[in-house]
Design an enzyme around this catalytic site. Structure first.
Site, PDB file in Angstrom:
ATOM      1  N   CYS A 134       0.834  -1.198   0.000  1.00 13.60           N
ATOM      2  CA  CYS A 134       0.000   0.000   0.000  1.00 13.60           C
ATOM      3  C   CYS A 134       0.876   1.259   0.000  1.00 13.60           C
ATOM      4  O   CYS A 134       1.590   1.525  -0.952  1.00 13.60           O
ATOM      5  CB  CYS A 134      -0.960  -0.032   1.186  1.00 13.60           C
ATOM      6  SG  CYS A 134      -2.271   1.223   1.098  1.00 13.60           S
ATOM      7  N   HIS A 246      -3.499  -5.277  -0.463  1.00 16.74           N
ATOM      8  CA  HIS A 246      -3.132  -5.856   0.837  1.00 16.74           C
ATOM      9  C   HIS A 246      -3.273  -7.377   0.818  1.00 16.74           C
ATOM     10  O   HIS A 246      -4.330  -7.911   1.185  1.00 16.74           O
ATOM     11  CB  HIS A 246      -4.028  -5.284   1.937  1.00 16.74           C
ATOM     12  CG  HIS A 246      -3.751  -3.862   2.274  1.00 16.74           C
ATOM     13  ND1 HIS A 246      -2.920  -3.488   3.303  1.00 16.74           N
ATOM     14  CD2 HIS A 246      -4.203  -2.714   1.702  1.00 16.74           C
ATOM     15  CE1 HIS A 246      -2.862  -2.164   3.367  1.00 16.74           C
ATOM     16  NE2 HIS A 246      -3.637  -1.671   2.400  1.00 16.74           N
ATOM     17  N   GLU A 248      -2.031  -9.426   2.914  1.00 18.35           N
ATOM     18  CA  GLU A 248      -2.149  -9.918   4.297  1.00 18.35           C
ATOM     19  C   GLU A 248      -3.586  -9.901   4.795  1.00 18.35           C
ATOM     20  O   GLU A 248      -3.941 -10.629   5.736  1.00 18.35           O
ATOM     21  CB  GLU A 248      -1.246  -9.096   5.232  1.00 18.35           C
ATOM     22  CG  GLU A 248      -1.803  -7.759   5.697  1.00 18.35           C
ATOM     23  CD  GLU A 248      -1.722  -6.648   4.646  1.00 18.35           C
ATOM     24  OE1 GLU A 248      -2.146  -5.515   4.944  1.00 18.35           O
ATOM     25  OE2 GLU A 248      -1.230  -6.912   3.533  1.00 18.35           O
TER      26      GLU A 248
END
Length: 395
Positions: A134, A246, A248
């Protein structure tokens, strides 16, 4: 994934992560998302959190050794760091609308910018593995000379296809399409040509730095991932990648299972590069220490034959004894030099008359010694040592 028991006996590589600041109970609190920390730890590295504290950007050398850097989410990057050479099409009215829509994100944090840009440039200069998620990908692009859209909707929203890059009401659940470029690392990690990614940002890459190559695009044309093809070989400790989305957070509802195996593989490949980089650094340090040790040993009475754990020959043992004698003789020599200096200082304090008397005494002693030696040389037992005695006479 690395088993915890295998890690206890190793010194693990260090991955620096810069914290983010938030206001809690009227006080600033630093934090880092645990998703990132869990993935770094489970992949076999130690996360080292760099606090977002005023002045820390000038103390980053104290965080050495640095084997990898992971930069993740945060506020907007200060436009003055990248927009000097490009005129913005945004009007004052546009900027007011953007501030209302993204008030929290538009709070510029210059200290965090300074810390992260310093780390990103350090990675570029020293080939340290770097993963930007990001905001981290935006920092990487700016550090390498690229620019950003200050607001995607205002500057890129005029295209035929629009993409919703942020949903403040559904952070984790929000998804949009990303088209992966074939034969790129992202394609190899996800083994898909299209994936649904989680993102929440209103800025993005405008002009990609020259050294980077795109790996994925959103439907509106925004770059969702990029890397440096000349700096990507995890097994050799090379990793330089930026992802706007993202991985994760891309997990199935109510589960820790990822939407795609590639989400965790991104971190695993990054840590693989970090481990390889650490190994290279350790090897380089050992080589340098060995070089310095060899130089020291060679300079010590030419003892090139000295090697650790080697049985010495008789000749080598004799050379070691000679080295010891050399050291002892040098110590005696230094003591004599010191005594000579002390004697000279004492002589300087004597009067000219006293010095003249001492000189006469030494001349007399020299004549007496010379006559005594001549008499001894005339004796029969000394006739076979004439050559040796002549040396003393000459002396």
């Amino acid at each position: 994934m690395v088993v915890a028991n295998d890690l206890s006996s190793k010194i693990l590589p260090r991955v620096l992560i810069v914290s983010r600041r938030t206001l809690r109970k009227n006080k600033y609190v630093d934090f880092v998302g645990e998703y990132h920390l869990d993935l770094i730890v489970s992949s076999g590295a130690v996360p080292v959190i760099v606090p977002r504290v005023n002045g820390i950007h000038s103390m980053l050398q104290s965080f050495e050794p640095i084997h990898g850097v992971l930069l993740c989410e945060g506020e907007d990057v200060d436009p003055s760091l990248y927009a000097d050479d490009e005129l913005s099409d945004l009007s004052p009215e546009d900027m007011e609308e953007i501030k209302k829509a993204h008030a929290e994100d538009m709070t510029i944090d210059r200290e965090k910018d300074s810390i992260e840009l310093t780390l990103a440039r350090l990675c570029l200069e020293r080939n340290i593995p770097f993963l930007g998620i990001c905001r981290g990908s935006q920092i990487l692009n700016v550090a390498a000379g690229g620019t950003l859209y200050q607001d995607i909707d205002k500057e890129l929203g005029t295209t035929m296809t629009t993409t919703n890059h942020i949903d403040y009401d559904n952070y984790d659940g929000h998804r949009h399409e990303a088209r992966i470029v074939e034969e790129t690392p992202l394609h190899k990690l996800f083994e898909e040509m299209e994936i649904m990614v989680n993102s929440y940002h209103h800025q993005g890459v405008k002009r990609l730095a020259q050294r980077f190559v795109p790996m994925a695009y959103a439907p509106d044309g925004l770059i969702e991932g990029f890397y440096d093809p000349n700096r990507y070989d995890p097994k050799e400790g090379q990793f330089l990648m930026g992802l706007q989305f993202h991985p994760e957070r891309m997990r199935l509802p109510g589960s820790d299972e990822f939407d795609y195996p590639g989400c965790a593989l991104v971190y695993q490949e990054f840590v693989k590069a970090v481990i390889a980089f650490q190994k290279k650094q350790v090897n380089a340090t050992q080589v340098e220490m060995k070089r310095k040790t060899t130089t020291l040993v060679k300079s010590f009475s030419q003892a090139e034959f000295l090697e650790a754990n080697t049985v010495l020959s008789k000749q080598q043992e004799n050379r070691l004894k000679q080295m010891g004698a050399t050291v002892r003789n040098s110590c005696v020599y230094m003591k004599r030099m010191k005594m000579k200096e002390e004697q000279e200082r004492a002589m300087d304090k004597l009067s000219a008359e006293r010095l003249s008397d001492m000189l006469s005494f030494h001349h007399m002693m020299a004549r007496l010694c010379s006559n005594a030696i001549k008499r001894k040389l005339l004796e029969p037992e000394h006739t076979d040592r004439t050559i040796e005695s002549s040396f003393f006479l000459n002396y």
